[in-house]
Design a protein around this motif. Structure first.
Motif, PDB file in Angstrom:
ATOM      1  N   ASP A 139       0.838  -1.187   0.000  1.00  0.00           N
ATOM      2  CA  ASP A 139       0.000   0.000   0.000  1.00  0.00           C
ATOM      3  C   ASP A 139       0.880   1.245   0.000  1.00  0.00           C
ATOM      4  O   ASP A 139       2.108   1.149  -0.001  1.00  0.00           O
ATOM      5  CB  ASP A 139      -0.890   0.025   1.254  1.00  0.00           C
ATOM      6  CG  ASP A 139      -2.222  -0.676   1.031  1.00  0.00           C
ATOM      7  OD1 ASP A 139      -2.926  -0.287   0.091  1.00  0.00           O
ATOM      8  OD2 ASP A 139      -2.554  -1.585   1.802  1.00  0.00           O
ATOM      9  N   PRO A 142      -0.998   7.333   3.615  1.00  0.00           N
ATOM     10  CA  PRO A 142      -1.926   8.431   3.331  1.00  0.00           C
ATOM     11  C   PRO A 142      -1.211   9.786   3.299  1.00  0.00           C
ATOM     12  O   PRO A 142      -0.318  10.045   4.103  1.00  0.00           O
ATOM     13  CB  PRO A 142      -2.913   8.386   4.504  1.00  0.00           C
ATOM     14  CG  PRO A 142      -2.818   7.004   5.043  1.00  0.00           C
ATOM     15  CD  PRO A 142      -1.399   6.569   4.808  1.00  0.00           C
ATOM     16  N   ASN A 143      -1.597  10.628   2.356  1.00  0.00           N
ATOM     17  CA  ASN A 143      -0.950  11.937   2.180  1.00  0.00           C
ATOM     18  C   ASN A 143      -1.099  12.862   3.377  1.00  0.00           C
ATOM     19  O   ASN A 143      -0.262  13.727   3.597  1.00  0.00           O
ATOM     20  CB  ASN A 143      -1.515  12.653   0.949  1.00  0.00           C
ATOM     21  CG  ASN A 143      -1.039  12.032  -0.338  1.00  0.00           C
ATOM     22  OD1 ASN A 143       0.032  11.455  -0.401  1.00  0.00           O
ATOM     23  ND2 ASN A 143      -1.853  12.136  -1.366  1.00  0.00           N
ATOM     24  N   ASP A 144      -2.157  12.704   4.152  1.00  0.00           N
ATOM     25  CA  ASP A 144      -2.399  13.647   5.246  1.00  0.00           C
ATOM     26  C   ASP A 144      -1.651  13.311   6.532  1.00  0.00           C
ATOM     27  O   ASP A 144      -1.717  14.066   7.500  1.00  0.00           O
ATOM     28  CB  ASP A 144      -3.896  13.764   5.531  1.00  0.00           C
ATOM     29  CG  ASP A 144      -4.514  12.442   5.969  1.00  0.00           C
ATOM     30  OD1 ASP A 144      -3.959  11.370   5.639  1.00  0.00           O
ATOM     31  OD2 ASP A 144      -5.545  12.488   6.649  1.00  0.00           O
ATOM     32  N   HIS A 148       4.843  11.871   5.681  1.00  0.00           N
ATOM     33  CA  HIS A 148       4.964  11.644   4.247  1.00  0.00           C
ATOM     34  C   HIS A 148       6.297  12.198   3.762  1.00  0.00           C
ATOM     35  O   HIS A 148       6.838  13.130   4.330  1.00  0.00           O
ATOM     36  CB  HIS A 148       3.785  12.298   3.514  1.00  0.00           C
ATOM     37  CG  HIS A 148       3.437  11.600   2.245  1.00  0.00           C
ATOM     38  ND1 HIS A 148       3.141  10.257   2.187  1.00  0.00           N
ATOM     39  CD2 HIS A 148       3.336  12.051   0.992  1.00  0.00           C
ATOM     40  CE1 HIS A 148       2.873   9.926   0.946  1.00  0.00           C
ATOM     41  NE2 HIS A 148       2.981  10.988   0.205  1.00  0.00           N
ATOM     42  N   CYS A 155       5.030   8.578  -3.698  1.00  0.00           N
ATOM     43  CA  CYS A 155       4.253   7.849  -2.701  1.00  0.00           C
ATOM     44  C   CYS A 155       5.189   6.951  -1.904  1.00  0.00           C
ATOM     45  O   CYS A 155       6.035   6.271  -2.477  1.00  0.00           O
ATOM     46  CB  CYS A 155       3.199   6.983  -3.371  1.00  0.00           C
ATOM     47  SG  CYS A 155       1.920   7.928  -4.202  1.00  0.00           S
ATOM     48  N   ARG A 166      -5.070   3.109   7.478  1.00  0.00           N
ATOM     49  CA  ARG A 166      -5.809   3.244   6.222  1.00  0.00           C
ATOM     50  C   ARG A 166      -4.803   3.476   5.098  1.00  0.00           C
ATOM     51  O   ARG A 166      -3.764   4.098   5.306  1.00  0.00           O
ATOM     52  CB  ARG A 166      -6.809   4.388   6.306  1.00  0.00           C
ATOM     53  CG  ARG A 166      -6.215   5.692   6.680  1.00  0.00           C
ATOM     54  CD  ARG A 166      -7.265   6.734   7.074  1.00  0.00           C
ATOM     55  NE  ARG A 166      -6.605   7.845   7.732  1.00  0.00           N
ATOM     56  CZ  ARG A 166      -5.944   8.799   7.094  1.00  0.00           C
ATOM     57  NH1 ARG A 166      -5.858   8.801   5.788  1.00  0.00           N
ATOM     58  NH2 ARG A 166      -5.375   9.766   7.771  1.00  0.00           N
ATOM     59  N   GLY A 168      -3.192   4.910   1.517  1.00  0.00           N
ATOM     60  CA  GLY A 168      -3.203   6.181   0.798  1.00  0.00           C
ATOM     61  C   GLY A 168      -4.219   6.168  -0.320  1.00  0.00           C
ATOM     62  O   GLY A 168      -4.848   7.178  -0.619  1.00  0.00           O
ATOM     63  N   TRP A 170      -7.443   3.607  -1.669  1.00  0.00           N
ATOM     64  CA  TRP A 170      -8.219   2.417  -1.347  1.00  0.00           C
ATOM     65  C   TRP A 170      -8.168   1.375  -2.452  1.00  0.00           C
ATOM     66  O   TRP A 170      -8.048   0.196  -2.192  1.00  0.00           O
ATOM     67  CB  TRP A 170      -9.672   2.787  -1.027  1.00  0.00           C
ATOM     68  CG  TRP A 170      -9.796   3.389   0.334  1.00  0.00           C
ATOM     69  CD1 TRP A 170      -9.925   4.715   0.636  1.00  0.00           C
ATOM     70  CD2 TRP A 170      -9.749   2.718   1.588  1.00  0.00           C
ATOM     71  NE1 TRP A 170      -9.970   4.905   1.988  1.00  0.00           N
ATOM     72  CE2 TRP A 170      -9.868   3.690   2.610  1.00  0.00           C
ATOM     73  CE3 TRP A 170      -9.628   1.381   1.957  1.00  0.00           C
ATOM     74  CZ2 TRP A 170      -9.866   3.364   3.958  1.00  0.00           C
ATOM     75  CZ3 TRP A 170      -9.629   1.059   3.303  1.00  0.00           C
ATOM     76  CH2 TRP A 170      -9.746   2.044   4.289  1.00  0.00           C
ATOM     77  N   SER A 180      -6.831  -3.293   7.881  1.00  0.00           N
ATOM     78  CA  SER A 180      -7.195  -1.981   7.341  1.00  0.00           C
ATOM     79  C   SER A 180      -8.369  -1.424   8.115  1.00  0.00           C
ATOM     80  O   SER A 180      -9.227  -2.160   8.585  1.00  0.00           O
ATOM     81  CB  SER A 180      -7.572  -2.112   5.867  1.00  0.00           C
ATOM     82  OG  SER A 180      -8.097  -0.907   5.374  1.00  0.00           O
TER      83      SER A 180
END
Length: 187
Positions: A139, A142-144, A148, A155, A166, A168, A170, A180
């Protein structure tokens, strides 16, 4: 002549065909698809073993963050993070020096490591390399989350370690996702 081989927990039967000049020694596309499916199924189980091992050592672990080496283009462990991006373990440049702080007690999880020591970060690094080399996808972070990478267009690969993690993206295609969080769209 029929032979069987074990791939993880699956037993595959292979029937040898006699080689004659009229029969080319080619695998079929069906042979290839079956082999890929067996590798991905074993990769999924290895990812679960890694996730359960890291959570046994770091109960709040949610992400095993990876990075691709600039010079060798191989995947390496970067850090173990909690669901908010907090660092639980930062891997040194060479992952074989400092052992993880906790050991895994005897039982099925410890037995799954065979003769490898789950407390040795180098063994984890070797598994990551092997899974990547065999085409088992990871996977992305996630960007937030605050950890990162420096390049916003790049990525960071990761393995989700708990149901608090979770991805980045789905729908990222065929990835190993042992755990997940629930999808926000309920799909």
């Amino acid at each position: 002549m029929s032979q069987s081989i074990d791939v993880g927990e699956q037993r595959l039967s292979v029937t040898a065909r006699p080689h004659t000049p009229a029969t080319p020694p080619y695998a079929t596309l069906d042979d290839w698809e079956q082999a890929k499916a067996a590798v991905h199924a074993a990769g999924d189980r290895m990812a679960r073993m890694i996730a359960d091992t890291l959570r046994a050592m770091f109960p709040t672990a949610a992400y095993l963050v990876l990075y691709r080496g600039e010079y060798d283009d191989e995947l390496h462990p970067h850090s173990i993070r909690d669901e908010h991006g907090g660092i639980l373990w930062d891997f040194p440049g060479f992952p074989g020096f400092e052992p993880f702080p906790l050991t895994i007690p005897d039982g099925p999880l410890r037995a799954a490591w065979g003769d490898k020591d789950p407390q040795t970060p180098g063994h984890l690094a070797g598994l990551v390399l092997s899974l990547d080399a065999f085409g088992c996808g990871f996977d992305t972070v996630p960007n937030d989350l605050p950890f990162h990478g420096d390049d916003p267009d790049q990525c960071e690969p990761c393995l989700l370690l708990s149901d608090r993690a979770r991805p980045g993206v789905w729908d990222f295609g065929r990835v190993m996702r042992p755990y997940s969080a629930a999808r926000p769209d309920g799909a």
